[in-house]
Design an enzyme around this catalytic site. Structure first.
Site, PDB file in Angstrom:
ATOM      1  N   ALA A 135      39.490  48.782  48.488  1.00 47.94           N
ATOM      2  CA  ALA A 135      40.731  49.216  47.926  1.00 47.94           C
ATOM      3  C   ALA A 135      41.233  48.284  46.882  1.00 47.94           C
ATOM      4  O   ALA A 135      41.679  48.750  45.354  1.00 47.94           O
ATOM      5  CB  ALA A 135      42.039  49.178  49.124  1.00 47.94           C
ATOM      6  N   TYR A 136      40.990  47.061  46.855  1.00 45.62           N
ATOM      7  CA  TYR A 136      41.307  45.990  45.808  1.00 45.62           C
ATOM      8  C   TYR A 136      40.440  46.417  44.779  1.00 45.62           C
ATOM      9  O   TYR A 136      41.002  46.340  43.693  1.00 45.62           O
ATOM     10  CB  TYR A 136      41.002  44.546  46.327  1.00 45.62           C
ATOM     11  CG  TYR A 136      41.377  43.679  45.125  1.00 45.62           C
ATOM     12  CD1 TYR A 136      42.510  43.122  44.936  1.00 45.62           C
ATOM     13  CD2 TYR A 136      40.144  42.906  44.441  1.00 45.62           C
ATOM     14  CE1 TYR A 136      42.660  42.026  43.980  1.00 45.62           C
ATOM     15  CE2 TYR A 136      40.649  42.046  43.542  1.00 45.62           C
ATOM     16  CZ  TYR A 136      41.865  41.726  43.306  1.00 45.62           C
ATOM     17  OH  TYR A 136      41.923  40.684  42.114  1.00 45.62           O
TER      18      TYR A 136
END
Length: 348
Positions: A232-233
């Protein structure tokens, strides 16, 4: 005052002499307004002609045409007014210190009012009354607008806005195991927060006669490479580059010449965010080999950031601390010579 095709023409002698030429150019439907202005500038040589539905004005253009070609304006004279989001610790705090060392004025902010107060007090003890701080959650539009108002109240304008606030929710695990809360935290901070800050920074700088520069900080994943265990990052950081390019294109389409959006790449910085992921053999290897303390990175980035307004350049820039050549050189030194082994974390 003469008129034609729904446009008003100023009574400038130059325009009276060239009215037929102007009319011919402005009636070409396949030319964009920017192209028409360029043709008119070339036709007249010494004047830039700006056509609007209300009137046609003439402004001196030798400097303007030169600036359009070179991508430069009048240099901004330091000290600069700086705003840095997520700046009470890590690379944000190190950047604030480095700008203050250079004699600039700095606004810092964080979601934690307590951390802001502590950071401001520490910086004031070292640099005096050149730093201000306020609480701001970048995921809330109201907070970001209040940050702008706070900055304008204390500094009148901002020359350089650095979007540093980011989060990985201190979570390193496969996406399938990530909680709703962690995913929302990462995406809201890194993507929505960045968009809100860019929007408000641009709106503010468009009202400033001196314009300004916005720097968006990238991170792991921004180059499109996979980021396993923090997918996600990485996805949000990939979007940073896309957003920056889109904003650059929007400003160009609007013919904005005094507001520029740049990318800023600090590389691997030994912050709490990075070190929380030092849990695998591979992660420890790369942290030891490639990472640098925030102070070292800031010492490199700040002079390069300040050089842009100082030169008058209005061209988008991508400032990188850790270039590909630097990374490969460090990896080679480690493999061949054993350099930097166990520098920050013990490798198994």
């Amino acid at each position: 005052m003469a008129t034609w095709s729904g446009f008003n023409v100023s009574s400038s002698p130059l325009l009276r002499l060239r009215s037929s030429s102007v009319s011919n150019v402005t009636k070409l439907p396949f030319l964009s307004p920017i192209c028409r202005r360029r043709l008119l500038a070339e036709r007249f040589g010494l004047a830039t002609v700006v056509v609007t539905r209300q009137n046609l004005t003439v402004t001196p253009s030798s400097a303007a045409v030169e600036a359009r070609i070179s991508g430069k304006r009048e240099p901004m004279t330091p000290p600069y007014n700086i705003l840095i989001t997520g700046s009470t610790k890590g690379i944000g705090y190190a950047l604030a210190r480095e700008f203050l060392k250079a004699g600039d004025n700095v606004v810092i902010c964080s979601r934690s009012a307590e951390r802001v107060e502590t950071a401001v007090q520490s910086l004031k003890e070292e640099f005096g009354e050149h730093v201000w701080g306020t609480k701001c959650d970048v995921t809330e539009g109201k907070d970001v607008r209040e940050l702008v108002a706070y900055s304008q109240k204390n500094l009148k304008y901002i020359d350089i806005w650095i979007n540093n606030a980011g989060s990985n929710a201190y979570s390193f695990k496969p996406l399938a195991e990530a909680s709703d809360e962690d995913l929302i935290e990462v995406v809201k901070t890194n993507t929505l927060g960045l968009m809100l800050c860019c929007r408000e920074a641009m709106n503010m700088m468009l009202t400033q006669s001196r314009g300004g520069h916005i720097f968006n900080i990238d991170g792991a994943g921004s180059d499109g490479r996979p980021t396993p265990r923090f997918a996600a990052y990485g996805a949000t950081k990939r979007s940073v580059v896309h957003l920056t390019k889109s904003l650059q294109a929007e400003l160009q389409m609007q013919d904005v010449k005094n507001v520029v959006v740049h990318n800023l790449s600090p590389g691997m910085v030994t912050t709490d965010l990075l070190m929380s992921g030092a849990t695998t053999k591979q992660a420890k290897f790369f942290i030891n080999v490639l990472a640098e303390p925030a102070e070292v990175v800031a010492e490199y980035l700040v002079p390069n950031i300040r050089a842009i307004p100082a030169s008058g350049s209005m061209k988008p820039t991508y400032i990188r601390f850790l270039t590909g050549i630097k990374a490969y050189t460090k990896i080679f030194s480690r493999v061949a010579l054993g350099a930097r082994k166990n520098r920050y974390v013990t490798e198994e």
